[in-house]
Design a protein around this motif. Structure first.
Motif, mmCIF file in Angstrom:
data_model
loop_
_atom_site.group_PDB
_atom_site.id
_atom_site.type_symbol
_atom_site.label_atom_id
_atom_site.label_comp_id
_atom_site.label_asym_id
_atom_site.label_seq_id
_atom_site.Cartn_x
_atom_site.Cartn_y
_atom_site.Cartn_z
ATOM 1 N N ASN A 251 0.838 -1.197 0.000
ATOM 2 C CA ASN A 251 0.000 0.000 0.000
ATOM 3 C C ASN A 251 0.876 1.253 0.000
ATOM 4 O OD1 ASN A 251 -2.532 -1.458 0.286
ATOM 5 N ND2 ASN A 251 -1.838 -1.912 2.374
ATOM 6 N N PRO A 252 0.375 2.361 -0.554
ATOM 7 C CA PRO A 252 1.161 3.604 -0.549
ATOM 8 C C PRO A 252 1.524 4.020 0.873
ATOM 9 C CG PRO A 252 -0.758 3.791 -1.982
ATOM 10 C CD PRO A 252 -0.926 2.517 -1.214
ATOM 11 N N VAL A 253 2.690 4.625 1.026
ATOM 12 C CA VAL A 253 3.125 5.063 2.339
ATOM 13 C C VAL A 253 2.187 6.147 2.863
ATOM 14 C CG1 VAL A 253 4.698 6.837 1.442
ATOM 15 C CG2 VAL A 253 5.118 5.840 3.701
ATOM 16 N N SER A 254 1.900 6.093 4.149
ATOM 17 C CA SER A 254 1.025 7.079 4.780
ATOM 18 C C SER A 254 1.873 8.027 5.618
ATOM 19 C CB SER A 254 -0.009 6.370 5.663
ATOM 20 O OG SER A 254 -0.801 7.299 6.347
ATOM 21 N N ILE A 255 1.803 9.319 5.312
ATOM 22 C CA ILE A 255 2.561 10.322 6.056
ATOM 23 C C ILE A 255 1.654 10.889 7.152
ATOM 24 C CG2 ILE A 255 3.800 12.516 5.920
ATOM 25 C CD1 ILE A 255 4.303 11.916 2.954
ATOM 26 N N PRO A 256 2.018 10.680 8.426
ATOM 27 C CA PRO A 256 1.176 11.184 9.523
ATOM 28 C C PRO A 256 0.907 12.680 9.395
ATOM 29 C CG PRO A 256 2.908 9.746 10.368
ATOM 30 C CD PRO A 256 3.220 9.984 8.923
ATOM 31 N N GLN A 257 -0.337 13.056 9.611
ATOM 32 C CA GLN A 257 -0.739 14.459 9.538
ATOM 33 C C GLN A 257 -1.295 14.913 10.889
ATOM 34 O OE1 GLN A 257 -0.181 16.428 6.887
ATOM 35 N NE2 GLN A 257 0.710 14.699 5.739
ATOM 36 N N PRO A 258 -1.142 16.168 11.263
ATOM 37 C CA PRO A 258 -0.426 17.197 10.495
ATOM 38 C C PRO A 258 1.079 16.952 10.494
ATOM 39 C CG PRO A 258 -1.013 18.028 12.663
ATOM 40 C CD PRO A 258 -1.671 16.682 12.544
ATOM 41 N N CYS A 259 1.713 17.352 9.401
ATOM 42 C CA CYS A 259 3.162 17.164 9.246
ATOM 43 C C CYS A 259 3.834 18.528 9.201
ATOM 44 C CB CYS A 259 3.450 16.386 7.961
ATOM 45 S SG CYS A 259 5.211 16.100 7.659
ATOM 46 N N SER A 260 4.876 18.702 10.001
ATOM 47 C CA SER A 260 5.535 20.010 10.109
ATOM 48 C C SER A 260 6.485 20.293 8.951
ATOM 49 C CB SER A 260 6.302 20.095 11.435
ATOM 50 O OG SER A 260 7.280 19.074 11.518
ATOM 51 N N TYR A 261 6.722 19.283 8.114
ATOM 52 C CA TYR A 261 7.639 19.483 6.990
ATOM 53 C C TYR A 261 6.886 19.983 5.759
ATOM 54 C CZ TYR A 261 10.951 17.042 9.945
ATOM 55 O OH TYR A 261 11.756 16.689 10.992
ATOM 56 N N SER A 262 7.623 20.570 4.831
ATOM 57 C CA SER A 262 7.020 21.216 3.671
ATOM 58 C C SER A 262 6.293 20.208 2.787
ATOM 59 C CB SER A 262 8.098 21.922 2.844
ATOM 60 O OG SER A 262 8.946 20.970 2.210
ATOM 61 N N PRO A 263 5.260 20.659 2.085
ATOM 62 C CA PRO A 263 4.563 19.779 1.134
ATOM 63 C C PRO A 263 5.514 19.221 0.080
ATOM 64 C CG PRO A 263 3.294 21.787 1.501
ATOM 65 C CD PRO A 263 4.625 21.990 2.176
ATOM 66 N N GLU A 264 6.540 20.000 -0.301
ATOM 67 C CA GLU A 264 7.496 19.544 -1.313
ATOM 68 C C GLU A 264 8.314 18.350 -0.809
ATOM 69 O OE1 GLU A 264 6.314 23.662 -2.131
ATOM 70 O OE2 GLU A 264 7.140 22.686 -0.323
ATOM 71 N N LEU A 265 8.714 18.394 0.455
ATOM 72 C CA LEU A 265 9.470 17.270 1.011
ATOM 73 C C LEU A 265 8.569 16.047 1.142
ATOM 74 C CD1 LEU A 265 12.240 16.390 2.095
ATOM 75 C CD2 LEU A 265 11.441 16.992 4.387
ATOM 76 N N GLN A 266 7.327 16.255 1.528
ATOM 77 C CA GLN A 266 6.379 15.150 1.612
ATOM 78 C C GLN A 266 6.144 14.526 0.239
ATOM 79 O OE1 GLN A 266 2.853 15.800 4.201
ATOM 80 N NE2 GLN A 266 3.771 17.793 4.706
ATOM 81 N N THR A 267 6.065 15.357 -0.789
ATOM 82 C CA THR A 267 5.883 14.855 -2.153
ATOM 83 C C THR A 267 7.091 14.039 -2.597
ATOM 84 O OG1 THR A 267 4.466 16.715 -2.759
ATOM 85 C CG2 THR A 267 5.537 15.528 -4.565
ATOM 86 N N LEU A 268 8.291 14.508 -2.238
ATOM 87 C CA LEU A 268 9.509 13.765 -2.565
ATOM 88 C C LEU A 268 9.483 12.393 -1.899
ATOM 89 C CD1 LEU A 268 12.325 13.554 -3.819
ATOM 90 C CD2 LEU A 268 13.234 14.699 -1.782
#
Length: 306
Positions: A251-268
């Motif tokens: 399954n696609p990785v799930s990034i816990p939210q809210p996330c303090s890192y930038s949307p660009e880093l999360q997209t990477l």
């Protein structure tokens, strides 16, 4: 690195006609030990990795690790200072003499941050990630893959320069699988040599006719990035609870939210951890994204160190 120490009554070894004194044990694994040693000729500290070669196959694997180290001369791949094979009482040990990096691994740094209730700033993550990717690119450019990239296999010096280490699982980047027997051979090898919580999905259930390539490292790189962001790997808790990592990575990785890192880093992060290896980027693309995130000069390193 390496002030003068008293060497009275210390046990010593000789490699390449140079004498080294044992100081203390650093690590101990299933078939290998790492000791801190000091060079009698230069007063520097080194890490001596001793690999127990219990059979001919184990000796061959140790020789491969030596050859992989000697293949690279790159600032982000740990160098090999010297090596020898020791025969004692009918047993063989491979001795690999490596630079001693006192700050330890990425994992040890993250543990300290977690203990302090702190976090790793994004600029520092990007700095470390950039160096890891430069080392990976050097490996991939020579037609190899690391296959066991994880936070404990990345050392950091005092300037946060990362060094890829433990090259014992490295092999050719491109593996063509032809038939179910070859598929099972690759799968069994991966189960032994590729850490389960950082192992790419295609290595859990290897298809009978497929090509495994260096993008297994890109998945593992994503897991390392996730670990730097969240202070634990994406599948560490699943493994610790005894649940199926093989099922979870489908399954696609799930990034816990809210996330303090930038949307660009999360997209990477999401881009590296794509389940289908054919849709996963190669290391050059990842490096381009990191350079873009860091800015043109790449000097935005945060001074908030552990």
């Amino acid at each position: 690195m390496g002030q003068a120490l008293c060497i009275c009554s210390r046990s010593a070894i000789t490699i390449d006609n140079k004498r080294y004194y044992f100081l203390q044990k650093l690590e101990e694994g299933g078939f290998s030990y790492v000791d801190l040693v000091e060079g009698a000729h230069d007063g520097r500290f080194y890490a001596l990795k001793r690999i127990l070669c219990h059979d001919r196959e184990a000796r061959k694997e140790a020789q491969t690790e030596v050859e992989m180290h000697r293949l690279f001369n790159h600032p982000n791949v740990l160098s090999l200072t010297a090596y020898t094979f020791m025969e004692r009482s009918g047993k063989c040990e491979a001795w690999l003499l490596l630079p001693y990096i006192s700050k330890g691994s990425v994992w040890s740094v993250l543990e300290k941050l977690r203990d302090k209730g702190s976090f790793m700033p994004e600029s520092r993550i990007l700095h470390i990630l950039h160096g890891i990717c430069e080392g990976l690119k050097a490996i991939h450019d020579k037609g190899y893959a690391h296959r066991d990239l994880k936070p404990t296999n990345v050392l950091l010096d005092e300037n946060d320069r990362p060094f890829l280490m433990d090259l014992g699982s490295m092999n050719k980047a491109r593996i063509e699988v032809r038939g179910s027997r070859e598929a099972m051979t690759v799968q069994d090898w991966a189960a032994q040599r590729c850490t389960i919580s950082y192992r790419a999905p295609e290595l859990f259930n290897v298809e009978s006719h497929c090509i495994i390539d260096e993008r297994t490292d890109i998945w593992s790189l994503g897991c390392v990035l996730y670990c730097m962001m969240m202070l634990e790997g994406p599948y560490d808790l699943i493994f610790q609870k005894g649940d199926s990592v093989a099922l979870a990575v489908q399954n696609p990785v799930s990034i816990p939210q809210p996330c303090s890192y930038s949307p660009e880093l999360q997209t990477l992060l999401s881009s590296t951890m794509v389940t289908n290896p054919q849709e996963r980027p190669r290391i050059g693309w990842v490096l381009d994204q990191i350079k873009s995130l860091r800015g043109s000069d790449g000097t935005d390193i945060d001074t908030n160190r552990v």
